[in-house]
Design a protein around this motif. Structure first.
Motif, mmCIF file in Angstrom:
data_model
loop_
_atom_site.group_PDB
_atom_site.id
_atom_site.type_symbol
_atom_site.label_atom_id
_atom_site.label_comp_id
_atom_site.label_asym_id
_atom_site.label_seq_id
_atom_site.Cartn_x
_atom_site.Cartn_y
_atom_site.Cartn_z
ATOM 1 N N THR A 32 -4.387 -53.106 71.038
ATOM 2 C CA THR A 32 -4.721 -51.748 70.621
ATOM 3 C C THR A 32 -4.148 -51.483 69.234
ATOM 4 O O THR A 32 -2.969 -51.719 68.979
ATOM 5 C CB THR A 32 -4.142 -50.720 71.609
ATOM 6 O OG1 THR A 32 -4.705 -50.953 72.904
ATOM 7 C CG2 THR A 32 -4.472 -49.308 71.167
ATOM 8 N N PHE A 33 -4.996 -51.014 68.347
ATOM 9 C CA PHE A 33 -4.557 -50.594 67.022
ATOM 10 C C PHE A 33 -4.549 -49.078 66.968
ATOM 11 O O PHE A 33 -5.483 -48.427 67.449
ATOM 12 C CB PHE A 33 -5.489 -51.143 65.940
ATOM 13 C CG PHE A 33 -5.271 -52.585 65.612
ATOM 14 C CD1 PHE A 33 -4.519 -52.954 64.514
ATOM 15 C CD2 PHE A 33 -5.817 -53.580 66.412
ATOM 16 C CE1 PHE A 33 -4.320 -54.290 64.203
ATOM 17 C CE2 PHE A 33 -5.623 -54.912 66.114
ATOM 18 C CZ PHE A 33 -4.870 -55.271 65.010
ATOM 19 N N GLU A 34 -3.502 -48.525 66.389
ATOM 20 C CA GLU A 34 -3.433 -47.092 66.155
ATOM 21 C C GLU A 34 -3.899 -46.813 64.731
ATOM 22 O O GLU A 34 -3.455 -47.458 63.776
ATOM 23 C CB GLU A 34 -2.016 -46.589 66.398
ATOM 24 C CG GLU A 34 -1.595 -46.736 67.847
ATOM 25 C CD GLU A 34 -0.211 -46.191 68.117
ATOM 26 O OE1 GLU A 34 -0.021 -44.962 68.032
ATOM 27 O OE2 GLU A 34 0.687 -47.001 68.404
ATOM 28 N N HIS A 35 -4.791 -45.866 64.605
ATOM 29 C CA HIS A 35 -5.471 -45.592 63.343
ATOM 30 C C HIS A 35 -4.949 -44.279 62.775
ATOM 31 O O HIS A 35 -5.059 -43.236 63.410
ATOM 32 C CB HIS A 35 -6.985 -45.532 63.594
ATOM 33 C CG HIS A 35 -7.806 -45.303 62.375
ATOM 34 N ND1 HIS A 35 -9.143 -44.985 62.426
ATOM 35 C CD2 HIS A 35 -7.482 -45.335 61.052
ATOM 36 C CE1 HIS A 35 -9.601 -44.835 61.199
ATOM 37 N NE2 HIS A 35 -8.615 -45.040 60.352
ATOM 38 N N PHE A 36 -4.402 -44.349 61.569
ATOM 39 C CA PHE A 36 -3.824 -43.181 60.905
ATOM 40 C C PHE A 36 -4.498 -42.991 59.547
ATOM 41 O O PHE A 36 -5.033 -43.940 58.969
ATOM 42 C CB PHE A 36 -2.329 -43.362 60.659
ATOM 43 C CG PHE A 36 -1.522 -43.666 61.891
ATOM 44 C CD1 PHE A 36 -0.876 -42.658 62.579
ATOM 45 C CD2 PHE A 36 -1.397 -44.972 62.357
ATOM 46 C CE1 PHE A 36 -0.118 -42.939 63.712
ATOM 47 C CE2 PHE A 36 -0.648 -45.265 63.486
ATOM 48 C CZ PHE A 36 -0.010 -44.239 64.150
ATOM 49 N N CYS A 37 -4.439 -41.786 59.042
ATOM 50 C CA CYS A 37 -4.861 -41.515 57.671
ATOM 51 C C CYS A 37 -3.622 -41.130 56.870
ATOM 52 O O CYS A 37 -2.948 -40.141 57.201
ATOM 53 C CB CYS A 37 -5.894 -40.390 57.630
ATOM 54 S SG CYS A 37 -6.547 -40.083 55.970
ATOM 55 N N VAL A 38 -3.307 -41.922 55.853
ATOM 56 C CA VAL A 38 -2.100 -41.703 55.063
ATOM 57 C C VAL A 38 -2.474 -41.728 53.581
ATOM 58 O O VAL A 38 -2.939 -42.746 53.058
ATOM 59 C CB VAL A 38 -1.041 -42.801 55.340
ATOM 60 C CG1 VAL A 38 0.224 -42.531 54.538
ATOM 61 C CG2 VAL A 38 -0.738 -42.894 56.822
ATOM 62 N N ASN A 39 -2.289 -40.597 52.911
ATOM 63 C CA ASN A 39 -2.570 -40.507 51.475
ATOM 64 C C ASN A 39 -3.984 -41.014 51.156
ATOM 65 O O ASN A 39 -4.194 -41.780 50.222
ATOM 66 C CB ASN A 39 -1.522 -41.307 50.685
ATOM 67 C CG ASN A 39 -1.565 -40.989 49.203
ATOM 68 O OD1 ASN A 39 -2.047 -39.938 48.796
ATOM 69 N ND2 ASN A 39 -1.063 -41.906 48.385
ATOM 70 N N GLN A 40 -4.939 -40.590 51.975
ATOM 71 C CA GLN A 40 -6.354 -40.945 51.851
ATOM 72 C C GLN A 40 -6.623 -42.426 52.111
ATOM 73 O O GLN A 40 -7.709 -42.923 51.792
ATOM 74 C CB GLN A 40 -6.904 -40.533 50.475
ATOM 75 C CG GLN A 40 -6.813 -39.032 50.230
ATOM 76 C CD GLN A 40 -7.420 -38.613 48.901
ATOM 77 O OE1 GLN A 40 -7.500 -39.406 47.961
ATOM 78 N NE2 GLN A 40 -7.838 -37.360 48.817
ATOM 79 N N ASN A 41 -5.658 -43.112 52.690
ATOM 80 C CA ASN A 41 -5.857 -44.493 53.124
ATOM 81 C C ASN A 41 -5.987 -44.541 54.642
ATOM 82 O O ASN A 41 -5.282 -43.828 55.354
ATOM 83 C CB ASN A 41 -4.682 -45.377 52.697
ATOM 84 C CG ASN A 41 -4.555 -45.496 51.195
ATOM 85 O OD1 ASN A 41 -5.504 -45.861 50.510
ATOM 86 N ND2 ASN A 41 -3.382 -45.170 50.663
ATOM 87 N N ASP A 42 -6.893 -45.378 55.139
ATOM 88 C CA ASP A 42 -6.996 -45.633 56.568
ATOM 89 C C ASP A 42 -6.014 -46.749 56.918
ATOM 90 O O ASP A 42 -6.117 -47.863 56.383
ATOM 91 C CB ASP A 42 -8.415 -46.056 56.948
ATOM 92 C CG ASP A 42 -9.401 -44.911 56.894
ATOM 93 O OD1 ASP A 42 -9.049 -43.822 57.389
ATOM 94 O OD2 ASP A 42 -10.494 -45.096 56.353
ATOM 95 N N VAL A 43 -5.080 -46.462 57.807
ATOM 96 C CA VAL A 43 -4.049 -47.424 58.179
ATOM 97 C C VAL A 43 -4.216 -47.787 59.656
ATOM 98 O O VAL A 43 -4.233 -46.904 60.519
ATOM 99 C CB VAL A 43 -2.638 -46.863 57.932
ATOM 100 C CG1 VAL A 43 -1.573 -47.880 58.333
ATOM 101 C CG2 VAL A 43 -2.478 -46.477 56.459
#
Length: 231
Positions: A32-43
């Motif tokens: 499972t990958f957790e998907h975040f948005c950080v400073n307009q980057n998809d992490v």
């Protein structure tokens, strides 16, 4: 930019979840990958699992379905040199397999898998930018070769055997070369940052549990800070 951060173990991933909030979960391969948005980057942050097969399988599953621009591989490693101490940071310049012995199969060197490069070099603009960030922030680190195998190194005998073939290697771990091989074939830049948790000798097993979480958090904090400052 789409950025993947992959670590082998849960104790090495805890810091990212504290640092990045409100992520949603997606399944790629067996992890499972957790998907975040950080400073307009998809992490995308995920656990690879331990060992070469798990590492290759889960990174390849992600890269097959998401057009990742940059891969961070972090976590812990054991020291192979007297000059590399617990809690030191190693920015990998290359990876190799210390348990691949194919010199009798043809014109290959130790650590080389037939049909693959002898070393997986990590030279890229992304890696150079990250190294400049470390220098600007006055973060101490060493650069060099890290070697990978499917066995936990916990004796001086094991260390000495590895150093016979890889005398300059700074660290040893269980996933990096597999990550590097997958990134090489997908033509994705890989940044490998390992923190030293033990000396790879008879004290390694006891040292590892004590230091893994501490040094894993150290590497994670640096990567999180870097991503937050990326344009």
């Amino acid at each position: 930019m789409k950025i993947a951060i992959i670590v082998p173990m849960e104790i090495e991933a805890e810091y990212y979840r504290k640092y990045f909030h409100s992520g949603h979960k997606e399944m790629f391969g067996s992890t499972t990958f957790e998907h975040f948005c950080v400073n307009q980057n998809d992490v995308y942050i995920g656990l690879s699992g331990i060992g070469k097969v798990q590492a290759a399988m889960n990174l390849a599953s992600l890269l097959s379905l998401v057009d990742i621009d940059l891969v961070f591989m972090t976590g812990t490693a054991g020291s192979l040199q007297d000059s590399v101490h617990k809690e030191d940071l190693i920015l990998a310049s290359a990876f190799a397999y210390h348990d691949a012995h194919n010199t009798l199969a043809g014109d290959y060197v130790e650590g080389q898998i037939p049909g693959e490069p002898a070393l997986f070099n990590l030279d890229s603009t992304a890696r150079s930018n990250f190294a400049q960030f470390l220098q600007k922030e006055k973060i101490d680190y060493q650069e060099g070769l890290i070697v990978t195998g499917d066995s936990f190194i916990g004796s001086q005998v094991q260390k000495d055997k590895i150093k016979q073939n890889f005398s300059t290697a700074l660290g040893v771990e269980m996933e990096g070369a597999a990550f590097a091989q997958v990134a090489y074939h997908f033509e994705k830049p890989l940044i490998g940052l390992r923190a030293i948790s033990d000396n790879g000798n008879q004290d390694a097993n006891g040292d590892f549990d004590h230091f893994a979480q501490k040094v894993g958090a150290k590497a994670a904090k640096i990567i999180c800070s870097y991503i937050e400052k990326m344009a």
